[in-house]
Design a protein around this motif. Structure first.
Motif, short mmCIF file in Angstrom:
data_model
loop_
_atom_site.label_atom_id
_atom_site.label_comp_id
_atom_site.label_asym_id
_atom_site.label_seq_id
_atom_site.Cartn_x
_atom_site.Cartn_y
_atom_site.Cartn_z
N ALA A 83 2.04 2.96 7.80
CA ALA A 83 2.22 2.03 8.91
C ALA A 83 1.01 1.48 9.63
O ALA A 83 0.98 0.15 9.74
CB ALA A 83 3.37 2.48 9.85
N ARG A 84 0.12 2.18 9.81
CA ARG A 84 -0.88 1.94 10.72
C ARG A 84 -1.87 1.12 9.88
O ARG A 84 -2.27 0.03 10.47
CB ARG A 84 -1.69 3.14 11.02
CG ARG A 84 -2.96 2.77 11.87
CD ARG A 84 -3.58 4.34 12.35
NE ARG A 84 -4.94 4.08 13.09
CZ ARG A 84 -6.14 4.16 12.65
NH1 ARG A 84 -6.24 4.18 11.21
NH2 ARG A 84 -7.31 3.89 13.22
N ALA A 85 -2.03 1.33 8.75
CA ALA A 85 -2.62 0.59 7.92
C ALA A 85 -2.09 -0.73 7.68
O ALA A 85 -3.12 -2.11 7.52
CB ALA A 85 -2.80 1.13 6.56
N PHE A 86 -0.86 -0.98 7.69
CA PHE A 86 -0.32 -2.57 7.60
C PHE A 86 -0.47 -3.09 8.83
O PHE A 86 -0.67 -4.46 8.83
CB PHE A 86 1.14 -2.35 7.23
CG PHE A 86 1.58 -2.16 5.94
CD1 PHE A 86 1.92 -3.41 5.06
CD2 PHE A 86 1.40 -1.01 5.44
CE1 PHE A 86 2.02 -3.16 3.67
CE2 PHE A 86 1.70 -0.75 3.92
CZ PHE A 86 1.91 -1.93 3.27
N ASN A 96 5.84 13.96 -9.19
CA ASN A 96 4.85 13.51 -7.84
C ASN A 96 5.93 12.59 -7.28
O ASN A 96 7.04 12.05 -7.57
CB ASN A 96 3.99 12.41 -8.61
CG ASN A 96 2.77 13.19 -9.46
OD1 ASN A 96 2.90 14.20 -9.34
ND2 ASN A 96 2.00 12.23 -10.01
N ALA A 97 5.64 12.67 -5.97
CA ALA A 97 6.57 11.86 -4.88
C ALA A 97 5.65 10.56 -4.54
O ALA A 97 4.18 10.57 -4.36
CB ALA A 97 6.45 12.65 -3.63
N LEU A 98 6.37 9.66 -4.51
CA LEU A 98 5.93 8.33 -4.29
C LEU A 98 6.38 7.64 -2.93
O LEU A 98 7.44 7.74 -2.63
CB LEU A 98 6.16 7.28 -5.53
CG LEU A 98 5.32 7.56 -6.98
CD1 LEU A 98 6.23 8.64 -7.63
CD2 LEU A 98 5.72 6.25 -7.88
N ALA A 99 5.48 6.76 -2.35
CA ALA A 99 5.79 6.13 -1.27
C ALA A 99 5.10 4.85 -1.18
O ALA A 99 4.05 4.82 -1.51
CB ALA A 99 5.51 7.10 0.05
N LEU A 144 0.82 -1.16 -0.06
CA LEU A 144 -0.17 0.02 0.02
C LEU A 144 0.93 1.13 -0.08
O LEU A 144 1.71 1.57 0.67
CB LEU A 144 -0.89 0.08 1.21
CG LEU A 144 -1.83 1.46 1.37
CD1 LEU A 144 -2.98 1.16 0.20
CD2 LEU A 144 -2.51 1.48 2.79
N GLY A 145 0.62 2.22 -0.91
CA GLY A 145 1.31 3.41 -0.95
C GLY A 145 0.65 4.71 -1.30
O GLY A 145 -0.60 4.29 -1.10
#
Length: 306
Positions: free
Chosen positions: A113-116, A281-284, A87-88
């Protein structure tokens, strides 16, 4: 562009003067899945667990007659396949430049991180939430809880109450008796004792009363609470917020570590950032891989409630 956070996602953040921002994060529950499983690592795409039966009881040897020689038999093979979760988020260059509230930008990684963590808890709890769902069968062809788990050499055994029952002092005692009478696939008695009681929020208060009251629960009797006096649950009550069947409850006995309920971590959660040259765009992206499941059904007993 779907999934991209731009200035239009929260136009109020482009101007100063907002008193407060809320809803992006809340306090979390402590880790719960580790109470349900033996946690270990994995170094393959999948891991397999193979049952091998031991010896049966020794027969009488008549004088002068040859001895009987026993053998071994392979039982069910459990395969736990490691699954990837990712997820990003993508943020436009303009949003990064124009957002006036850094706490929103810096909170995105924490939310990821909370989603994970939430995902892992839900995946782990799903094994229990589907405990009697016939669409989810394990290596022996049965659901997690069943009255007819097959043994390798014929016959069956049960890891649930024959008649579903609400959590109560009496139903816990009945299931504890069942646990203490457990046998292996050759019919040998095995030393299983209840260690922990696992419940959804709907049963938490009643479970606490049952395990910690000195006298019998909910009666005028002066009889002792045998469950407490005998110290049958040394690890106590375990509350699971991710259980979705309110009246379902489980007992974990002392099955050898790694041979009952297993959670295998193949790759720990990683978080990477990059930039797209063409769009700026910034990707994470967060990523991890794991599996969980039941190897020996004797590792958990329970009831789905009435």
């Amino acid at each position: 562009m779907a999934g991209v956070i731009g200035t239009s996602n929260h136009p109020k953040l482009l101007w100063p003067g907002i008193k407060g921002i809320w809803g992006q994060s809340y306090a979390e529950h402590t880790t719960e899945y580790t109470d349900l499983y033996d946690v270990d690592t994995s170094d393959k795409a999948y891991e397999e667990f193979v049952q091998i039966t031991g010896s049966g009881v020794a027969p009488v040897k008549a004088q002068g007659a040859p001895a009987v020689y026993d053998s071994e038999t392979q039982g069910p093979v459990t395969r736990l396949v490691n699954v990837a979760y990712a997820l990003g988020y993508i943020v436009t260059h303009e949003e990064i430049q124009d957002n006036q509230y850094m706490e929103v930008a810096t909170g995105r990684a924490r939310n990821n991180a909370r989603a994970f963590r939430q995902t892992k808890e839900r995946v782990a709890a799903a094994v229990f939430n589907r405990a009697t769902n016939g669409s989810y069968l394990w290596a022996d062809g049965k659901t997690l809880l069943a009255t007819d788990h097959p043994t390798t050499l014929g016959g069956t055994f049960s890891n649930k109450l024959s008649v579903a029952a609400d959590l109560s002092e009496a139903s816990i005692e009945d299931l504890c008796i069942q646990i203490m009478q457990a046998t292996d696939d050759r019919g040998n008695m095995i030393n299983l004792m209840p260690q922990s009681l696992h419940v959804a929020p709907a049963n938490w208060f009643e479970a606490t009363r049952i395990l910690n009251t000195t006298l019998q629960v909910g009666t005028a009797n002066n009889d002792i609470n045998a469950i407490k006096v005998l110290g049958l649950f040394p690890q106590g009550v375990k509350l699971h917020h991710y259980f979705t069947v309110p009246k379902q409850w489980f007992i974990r006995p002392n099955v050898a570590k790694g041979t009952g309920l297993n959670f295998l971590q193949r790759e720990s959660m990683s978080f990477e950032r990059d930039n797209d040259f063409g769009t700026k765009n910034a990707l994470a992206l967060g990523y991890e891989r794991y599996s969980c499941g039941i190897v020996d059904p004797r590792a958990v007993y329970g009831s789905e409630g009435p």
